[in-house]
Write a protein that holds these residues in place. Structure first.
Motif, short mmCIF file in Angstrom:
data_model
loop_
_atom_site.label_atom_id
_atom_site.label_comp_id
_atom_site.label_asym_id
_atom_site.label_seq_id
_atom_site.Cartn_x
_atom_site.Cartn_y
_atom_site.Cartn_z
N GLU A 180 28.33 26.93 41.55
CA GLU A 180 26.90 26.65 41.71
C GLU A 180 26.17 27.82 42.36
O GLU A 180 24.95 27.77 42.53
CB GLU A 180 26.71 25.39 42.55
N GLY A 181 26.92 28.85 42.74
CA GLY A 181 26.26 30.01 43.36
C GLY A 181 27.11 30.60 44.46
O GLY A 181 28.31 30.32 44.58
N LEU A 182 26.48 31.43 45.28
CA LEU A 182 27.18 32.09 46.37
C LEU A 182 27.41 31.12 47.52
O LEU A 182 26.54 30.32 47.87
CB LEU A 182 26.35 33.29 46.85
N HIS A 183 28.57 31.20 48.13
CA HIS A 183 28.91 30.40 49.30
C HIS A 183 28.74 31.22 50.57
O HIS A 183 28.02 30.82 51.49
CB HIS A 183 30.35 29.89 49.19
N HIS A 184 29.41 32.38 50.64
CA HIS A 184 29.26 33.26 51.79
C HIS A 184 29.72 34.66 51.43
O HIS A 184 30.34 34.89 50.38
CB HIS A 184 30.03 32.74 53.01
N VAL A 185 29.41 35.60 52.31
CA VAL A 185 29.93 36.96 52.25
C VAL A 185 30.62 37.22 53.58
O VAL A 185 30.09 36.86 54.64
CB VAL A 185 28.81 37.99 52.03
N THR A 186 31.80 37.83 53.53
CA THR A 186 32.51 38.20 54.75
C THR A 186 32.63 39.71 54.83
O THR A 186 33.07 40.35 53.86
CB THR A 186 33.90 37.55 54.80
N ALA A 187 32.24 40.27 55.97
CA ALA A 187 32.24 41.72 56.17
C ALA A 187 33.01 42.06 57.45
O ALA A 187 33.39 41.19 58.23
CB ALA A 187 30.82 42.25 56.23
N ILE A 188 33.18 43.35 57.67
CA ILE A 188 33.94 43.84 58.83
C ILE A 188 33.00 44.61 59.75
O ILE A 188 32.22 45.45 59.30
CB ILE A 188 35.11 44.72 58.38
N GLY A 209 24.42 25.98 58.84
CA GLY A 209 25.42 26.78 58.16
C GLY A 209 25.72 26.28 56.77
O GLY A 209 26.88 26.22 56.33
N ARG A 210 24.68 25.95 56.03
CA ARG A 210 24.88 25.41 54.68
C ARG A 210 25.43 26.49 53.74
O ARG A 210 25.08 27.67 53.86
CB ARG A 210 23.55 24.87 54.13
N PRO A 211 26.29 26.09 52.79
CA PRO A 211 26.78 27.06 51.80
C PRO A 211 25.61 27.76 51.10
O PRO A 211 24.62 27.13 50.74
CB PRO A 211 27.56 26.18 50.82
N GLY A 212 25.75 29.05 50.94
CA GLY A 212 24.67 29.84 50.35
C GLY A 212 23.78 30.51 51.38
O GLY A 212 22.96 31.36 51.03
N SER A 213 23.95 30.15 52.67
CA SER A 213 23.18 30.81 53.73
C SER A 213 24.05 31.72 54.58
O SER A 213 23.55 32.41 55.46
CB SER A 213 22.53 29.76 54.64
N LEU A 214 25.35 31.77 54.32
CA LEU A 214 26.32 32.29 55.27
C LEU A 214 26.68 33.75 55.08
O LEU A 214 26.93 34.22 53.97
CB LEU A 214 27.60 31.47 55.18
N ARG A 257 15.73 32.62 54.00
CA ARG A 257 15.99 31.31 53.39
C ARG A 257 17.47 31.11 53.06
O ARG A 257 17.92 29.99 52.86
CB ARG A 257 15.18 31.16 52.11
N GLY A 258 18.21 32.17 52.96
CA GLY A 258 19.62 32.11 52.57
C GLY A 258 19.96 33.37 51.79
O GLY A 258 19.16 34.30 51.68
N GLN A 259 21.15 33.42 51.26
CA GLN A 259 21.54 34.55 50.44
C GLN A 259 20.66 34.62 49.19
O GLN A 259 20.26 33.60 48.64
CB GLN A 259 22.99 34.44 50.01
N HIS A 260 20.40 35.84 48.76
CA HIS A 260 19.74 36.05 47.48
C HIS A 260 20.75 36.48 46.43
O HIS A 260 20.87 35.88 45.37
CB HIS A 260 18.64 37.10 47.59
N PHE A 275 32.24 32.18 46.27
CA PHE A 275 31.42 31.34 45.40
C PHE A 275 31.66 29.87 45.73
O PHE A 275 32.74 29.48 46.18
CB PHE A 275 31.74 31.62 43.94
N ARG A 276 30.66 29.05 45.44
CA ARG A 276 30.68 27.63 45.80
C ARG A 276 31.38 26.77 44.76
O ARG A 276 31.25 26.99 43.56
CB ARG A 276 29.25 27.11 45.96
#
Length: 325
Positions: free
Chosen positions: A6-14, A55-60, A153-156, A224-225
């Motif tokens: 359904e779209g992006l869930h989160h991005v994890t970075a260092i 912390g909704r999926p797509g905002s993280l 608003r969240g991830q684009h 991804f979600r």
């Protein structure tokens, strides 16, 4: 595929210094720290989760902050830009906001429908704020640092940079169910729907580009979600049948995950929407306490002594802060 994201869930970075990271993302970008836990594979360092109020999926956006880590190299085989959605007409405010914080930023316009503010966080990670003509109905986190009328608003979208886009595009379309919306000069825009914020991946071709090195200031993976673990298991089976080296389902406490690497080199994750971040602390108190999974709880004392001491700005939990005062 049986399943479709359904779209992006989160991005994890260092990142490097965790306090610097907290100050930038709470006071600079106006996000909320919704969970302070540790890297389950390396519990001597934090895993910090930022997002909207819940912390909704797509905002993280999440970080592994390793003190003293060397800088990575941005290049092909990576997610090279993480973009967040903001309202139209707000980029001037954001540019002044970051200027006051000593952060340089630039505004660009790729089309009449989309304007971007680009900047780098203290570790060099590229962050874009996208003001798009496509409406974003998601509710923002209304913080003391960034009022709701300007807020994220969240991830684009995320950008994947690859030397050859052919097999990456095949993975995103055939195996993730995305659609190619546009292509120009080796730049492809894909979406799980029709290009709404939070559903977009841009694939950029850099045929002669140097391979990226994942370390400080780079993205570790993008997720991804998927709605639930049952759907996730179906997806895992199909990916395995198609030859991907996909992991078993891993318990991340706030969601479950599977991981695999797409042919261009980027590590991808499929994460469930449930159970969410309020399973071990109330909504008003998200991010205040160090939370550990049950299998690490017996080592709490040693883990607490090993991780760096950090302070959480009061604007992260304003209701609690007001109550305490």
């Amino acid at each position: 595929m049986t399943a479709r994201t359904e779209g992006l869930h989160h991005v994890t970075a260092i990142a490097g210094d965790p306090q610097r990271n907290i100050d930038f993302y709470i006071r600079g970008l106006g996000l909320r720290l919704v969970k302070k836990t540790v890297n389950f594979d390396d519990p001597g360092t934090y895993h910090l989760y930022y997002g909207d109020e819940a912390g909704r999926p797509g905002s993280l956006l999440t970080f592994f902050p390793w003190q003293g880590i060397r800088s990575g190299r941005v290049g092909s085989g990576q997610s090279t830009t993480t973009a967040f959605s903001v309202p139209q007409g707000t980029l001037g405010w954001w540019q002044e906001h970051f200027k006051a914080l000593g952060v340089e930023s630039t505004v660009s316009r790729a089309s009449s429908e989309e304007e971007r503010l680009s900047l780098r966080d203290p570790d060099g990670l590229q962050i874009d704020l996208v003001a798009s003509s496509v409406s974003d109905p998601r509710n923002p986190w209304d913080s003391a640092s960034v009022p709701a009328e300007y807020a994220v608003r969240g991830q684009h979208s995320s950008v994947l940079t690859v030397q050859d886009p052919t097999r990456t595009l095949e993975t995103l379309t055939r195996d993730l169910g995305m659609n190619v919306l546009a292509e120009k000069d080796g730049h492809y825009r894909l979406s799980t729907h029709d290009g709404e914020p939070g559903t977009v991946v841009d694939v950029v071709t850099d045929a002669r580009g140097e391979r990226g090195l994942v370390a400080g200031g780079t993205v570790h993976h993008i997720a991804f979600r998927v709605p639930d673990q049952q759907t996730q298991e179906l997806w895992r089976q199909e990916l395995a049948e198609r030859g991907y080296g996909v992991t078993a389902i891993l318990d991340r406490q706030y969601f479950t995950s599977i991981y695999f690497r797409e042919p261009g080199g980027t590590l991808l994750e499929i994460a469930t929407d449930t159970p969410g971040f309020d399973i071990d602390e109330p909504l008003l108190e998200l991010g205040r306490s160090l939370k550990l999974p049950p299998w690490l709880e017996p080592n709490r004392e040693a883990i607490s002594a090993a991780v760096a001491k950090i302070e959480l700005p009061g604007e992260n939990n304003p209701a609690i802060q007001a109550f305490v005062k």
